[in-house]
Design a protein around this motif. Sequence first.
Motif, PDB file in Angstrom:
ATOM      1  N   HIS A 124       0.834  -1.201   0.000  1.00 30.20           N
ATOM      2  CA  HIS A 124       0.000   0.000   0.000  1.00 30.20           C
ATOM      3  C   HIS A 124       0.873   1.256   0.000  1.00 30.20           C
ATOM      4  CE1 HIS A 124      -3.017   2.917   1.433  1.00 30.20           C
ATOM      5  NE2 HIS A 124      -3.850   2.120   0.755  1.00 30.20           N
ATOM      6  N   GLU A 125       0.366   2.313  -0.607  1.00 31.63           N
ATOM      7  CA  GLU A 125       1.145   3.549  -0.754  1.00 31.63           C
ATOM      8  C   GLU A 125       1.565   4.149   0.578  1.00 31.63           C
ATOM      9  OE1 GLU A 125      -1.035   6.253  -3.186  1.00 31.63           O
ATOM     10  OE2 GLU A 125      -0.836   5.006  -4.977  1.00 31.63           O
ATOM     11  N   SER A 126       0.710   4.071   1.577  1.00 26.92           N
ATOM     12  CA  SER A 126       1.073   4.648   2.880  1.00 26.92           C
ATOM     13  C   SER A 126       2.229   3.864   3.511  1.00 26.92           C
ATOM     14  CB  SER A 126      -0.138   4.666   3.812  1.00 26.92           C
ATOM     15  OG  SER A 126      -0.561   3.348   4.093  1.00 26.92           O
ATOM     16  N   LYS A 127       2.246   2.541   3.338  1.00 22.80           N
ATOM     17  CA  LYS A 127       3.344   1.723   3.857  1.00 22.80           C
ATOM     18  C   LYS A 127       4.633   2.006   3.086  1.00 22.80           C
ATOM     19  CE  LYS A 127       5.068  -1.481   6.456  1.00 22.80           C
ATOM     20  NZ  LYS A 127       5.321  -1.228   7.859  1.00 22.80           N
ATOM     21  N   GLN A 128       4.522   2.204   1.763  1.00 21.98           N
ATOM     22  CA  GLN A 128       5.693   2.563   0.964  1.00 21.98           C
ATOM     23  C   GLN A 128       6.283   3.882   1.437  1.00 21.98           C
ATOM     24  OE1 GLN A 128       4.400   2.689  -3.105  1.00 21.98           O
ATOM     25  NE2 GLN A 128       4.475   0.471  -3.350  1.00 21.98           N
ATOM     26  N   ALA A 129       5.419   4.856   1.679  1.00 20.16           N
ATOM     27  CA  ALA A 129       5.885   6.164   2.145  1.00 20.16           C
ATOM     28  C   ALA A 129       6.544   6.047   3.513  1.00 20.16           C
ATOM     29  CB  ALA A 129       4.732   7.148   2.187  1.00 20.16           C
ATOM     30  N   GLN A 130       5.964   5.244   4.398  1.00 23.74           N
ATOM     31  CA  GLN A 130       6.537   5.054   5.723  1.00 23.74           C
ATOM     32  C   GLN A 130       7.916   4.406   5.635  1.00 23.74           C
ATOM     33  OE1 GLN A 130       4.314   2.367   8.156  1.00 23.74           O
ATOM     34  NE2 GLN A 130       5.517   2.786   9.999  1.00 23.74           N
ATOM     35  N   MET A 131       8.060   3.406   4.789  1.00 22.17           N
ATOM     36  CA  MET A 131       9.348   2.736   4.620  1.00 22.17           C
ATOM     37  C   MET A 131      10.376   3.681   3.997  1.00 22.17           C
ATOM     38  SD  MET A 131       7.910  -1.018   3.448  1.00 22.17           S
ATOM     39  CE  MET A 131       9.309  -1.395   2.482  1.00 22.17           C
ATOM     40  N   PHE A 132       9.942   4.499   3.042  1.00 19.92           N
ATOM     41  CA  PHE A 132      10.847   5.450   2.401  1.00 19.92           C
ATOM     42  C   PHE A 132      11.354   6.477   3.409  1.00 19.92           C
ATOM     43  CE2 PHE A 132      11.284   9.548   0.104  1.00 19.92           C
ATOM     44  CZ  PHE A 132      12.433   9.232  -0.601  1.00 19.92           C
ATOM     45  N   TYR A 133      10.461   7.027   4.215  1.00 20.09           N
ATOM     46  CA  TYR A 133      10.883   8.011   5.212  1.00 20.09           C
ATOM     47  C   TYR A 133      11.776   7.382   6.276  1.00 20.09           C
ATOM     48  CZ  TYR A 133       7.716  11.315   3.067  1.00 20.09           C
ATOM     49  OH  TYR A 133       7.110  12.147   2.172  1.00 20.09           O
ATOM     50  N   SER A 134      11.521   6.127   6.616  1.00 23.02           N
ATOM     51  CA  SER A 134      12.404   5.431   7.567  1.00 23.02           C
ATOM     52  C   SER A 134      13.804   5.289   6.989  1.00 23.02           C
ATOM     53  CB  SER A 134      11.842   4.054   7.901  1.00 23.02           C
ATOM     54  OG  SER A 134      10.621   4.161   8.572  1.00 23.02           O
ATOM     55  N   CYS A 135      13.890   4.942   5.712  1.00 24.72           N
ATOM     56  CA  CYS A 135      15.206   4.834   5.059  1.00 24.72           C
ATOM     57  C   CYS A 135      15.918   6.176   5.049  1.00 24.72           C
ATOM     58  CB  CYS A 135      15.049   4.328   3.632  1.00 24.72           C
ATOM     59  SG  CYS A 135      14.599   2.600   3.500  1.00 24.72           S
ATOM     60  N   LEU A 136      15.183   7.238   4.757  1.00 22.52           N
ATOM     61  CA  LEU A 136      15.785   8.572   4.740  1.00 22.52           C
ATOM     62  C   LEU A 136      16.278   8.987   6.112  1.00 22.52           C
ATOM     63  CD1 LEU A 136      13.502  10.631   2.334  1.00 22.52           C
ATOM     64  CD2 LEU A 136      15.768   9.691   1.889  1.00 22.52           C
ATOM     65  N   ILE A 137      15.505   8.700   7.143  1.00 17.53           N
ATOM     66  CA  ILE A 137      15.888   9.085   8.500  1.00 17.53           C
ATOM     67  C   ILE A 137      17.135   8.320   8.950  1.00 17.53           C
ATOM     68  CG2 ILE A 137      15.173   8.921  10.925  1.00 17.53           C
ATOM     69  CD1 ILE A 137      12.339   9.666   9.957  1.00 17.53           C
ATOM     70  N   VAL A 138      17.165   7.025   8.701  1.00 18.10           N
ATOM     71  CA  VAL A 138      18.331   6.225   9.093  1.00 18.10           C
ATOM     72  C   VAL A 138      19.565   6.689   8.326  1.00 18.10           C
ATOM     73  CG1 VAL A 138      19.315   3.911   8.996  1.00 18.10           C
ATOM     74  CG2 VAL A 138      17.015   4.241   9.854  1.00 18.10           C
TER      75      VAL A 138
END
Length: 147
Positions: A3-17
């Motif tokens: 789902h798009e919201s899960k993709q966005a959450q994973m993307f932001y997690s990658c950016l933060i790390v």
Amino acid sequence: MIHESKQAQMFYSCLIVNAIVNTLLICMLYAIFKNDGNQYVPNIAHSFAVWFVKFPCTLALHFVLYPEVANGMSLMKFANNQPHLFVNHGSEISYILGLSQVTSALLCECICIYMLTYQHTVQHCIIHFVALEVIMDVANLYYESLK
């Protein structure tokens, strides 16, 4: 598909790390360049024992970082060669994530070589090696905590 919201959450997690890892590496660079006094004088072989520790530390960090670079390069290659398998603008985002992973690993290796060049004791060589290895393990620790 995810789902798009899960993709966005994973993307932001990658950016933060990735931002945390890069911030820690920049702090190491800042500590190098803003050091008070003149204790950092290039020294390839102060003594044989120090050289004997510097060389394996450099090789060990290279072997630790090699999978990071290989994974980032394969992600970049996959995103570049198969953009039709991604959602709209997904291949560009994947390419940027792979590029940031490769850049962080190469920056860490350059910092390791630079810092080990200026060390005069075996203890400092080992401490700086372990510090850089732990910094690069932050992303893996975060990923393992998500499982």
